[in-house]
Design an enzyme around this catalytic site. Sequence first.
Site, short mmCIF file in Angstrom:
data_model
loop_
_atom_site.label_atom_id
_atom_site.label_comp_id
_atom_site.label_asym_id
_atom_site.label_seq_id
_atom_site.Cartn_x
_atom_site.Cartn_y
_atom_site.Cartn_z
N GLU A 1 -4.74 10.37 7.13
CA GLU A 1 -4.51 11.83 7.18
C GLU A 1 -5.33 12.64 6.17
O GLU A 1 -4.81 13.54 5.53
CB GLU A 1 -3.01 12.12 6.97
N GLU B 1 0.96 4.86 15.88
CA GLU B 1 2.32 5.33 15.53
C GLU B 1 2.96 6.05 16.72
O GLU B 1 3.59 7.09 16.56
CB GLU B 1 2.27 6.28 14.33
C1 XIL Z 1 7.07 8.08 7.85
C2 XIL Z 1 8.23 7.08 7.88
O1 XIL Z 1 8.52 6.78 9.22
C3 XIL Z 1 9.43 7.67 7.18
O2 XIL Z 1 10.45 6.70 7.05
C4 XIL Z 1 9.04 8.19 5.79
O3 XIL Z 1 10.13 8.85 5.22
C5 XIL Z 1 7.87 9.13 5.86
O4 XIL Z 1 6.79 8.49 6.53
N1 XIL Z 1 2.50 9.48 9.59
C6 XIL Z 1 2.35 8.28 8.93
C7 XIL Z 1 3.54 7.45 8.62
O5 XIL Z 1 1.21 7.85 8.70
O6 XIL Z 1 3.38 6.73 7.44
C8 XIL Z 1 4.78 8.30 8.53
O7 XIL Z 1 5.91 7.44 8.36
C9 XIL Z 1 4.93 9.16 9.77
C10 XIL Z 1 3.77 10.11 9.91
#
Ligand code: XIL
Length: 328
Positions: free
Chosen positions: A131, A238
Site C-alpha cells: 500500500e 486479499e
Molecule cells: C487487516 C486485518 O484483517 C485486521 O485484523 C487488522 O486489524 C488490520 O489489518 N489490507 C491489508 C491487510 O494489507 O493487512 C489488512 O488486514 C486489510 C487491508
Amino acid sequence: EVPSLYKEYEDYFLMGAAVNPLTIKSQKELIIKHFNSLTAENEMKFESLQPEEGTFTFDQADQLLSFANDYGKKVRGHTLVWHNQTPDWVFTNKNGNSVDRYTLLERMKTHISTVMERYKGQIYSWDVVNEAVSDSGANLLRDSKWKDIVGEDFIDKAFEYAHLADPNASLFYNDYNESNPEKREKIYSLTKGLVERGVPIHGIGLQAHWNLYSPTLDHIRTAIERYASLGLQIHITEMDVSVFGSDDKRTDVKVPTEEMVAKQTDRYNSFFELLREYSDVITSVTFWGAADDYTWLDNFPVRGRKNWPLLFNEHHQPKGSFWKVINR
Ligand code: XIL
C-alpha cells in the site's frame, strides 16, 4: 459431498485464505479441506514480529508455519514494509526524534533479513511493500514515515534486501483499489520503474477487496492486463466481496437480503470466470478469511457491522457463490 475448492482449481491457481491463531482452530477442517495456501492475517506484520527493537516474537508466525507444514499448505508472507501495524520505535531514536535515512534503512534491512532468513524456503512469496501508492491526487506515493525519512527509493531498497535474504522467494508489491483506473496507472508506473531499474520484483498483488458494485469487470480486466504487460506474475491476495456498496454505511442490516446474496453470487461467478481466463499470469488467489463467521469486514469500514463476504457461511457451509465458483 462438497468438493474441495483448491482441488477444483488445481489447473488454474493456488487457492488461499488468510488465517489467524483463532481461525486455525475454529475453522480448522474447512481450511484444511479447501485451501492450499495460507497467509497470516496479522502475525507476520512488523508490529507482530518485532514489537521492540531487536526483540523478535515469532511464536504465532511459527505456529502458523507448523500448521501449514502439518497439512501440506504453502504459505504467502504478509507483509514486510507498510505504513500500518508498524511500531513507532522503527522511526524514532532514543531522544524521541525521527531517525535519519541511514538508520531507518539499517532497521529495514535487519527486519527483512531476520524474518525472511528464518522462513527461507518455507514461504513461496512475500508482500515486500504494501500500500505505498496514493489513492488520489498528484503524488505517486502516499505520505508515510518510510517515504518521508528514506525517500521514494525505500521501495527499491526493500526489494533488494528481500532478494538478498531469500533469493528463491517471489517478491510482490501489494495494494488495494488496484482496479481503479487512476490508482492502477500509479501502481503501473511504480512497478514499471522497479522493473526498468532492475529491482528484483516478481509480481503484483491485487488485494481485491471488492463489493457488489465496484470495481467493474472491465476495470478488473484492464488492471490485470496492464500489470501483466510488465511481465510480472499476479496474485489476488486479499479477496472478499462485501454485501455493501462502497458508500453504504448502514448498521441496521442483521442478515443479508436475498437481493444482496443473489448479487454477490453473480459477482463471484463473473469474477472467477474472468480470473480463470488469466490463469497463465495469475498464480495464486487468496481470500481474506475462510467463512463468514470471521471476517475483518465486521469491523471495517464500520466497526461492529456484520458482513458476509466469503464463499462459506457462518456455519462453514458452502454458499451459492461457492457452487458458482467451482461450477465451471
Ligand atoms: C487487516 C486485518 O484483517 C485486521 O485484523 C487488522 O486489524 C488490520 O489489518 N489490507 C491489508 C491487510 O494489507 O493487512 C489488512 O488486514 C486489510 C487491508
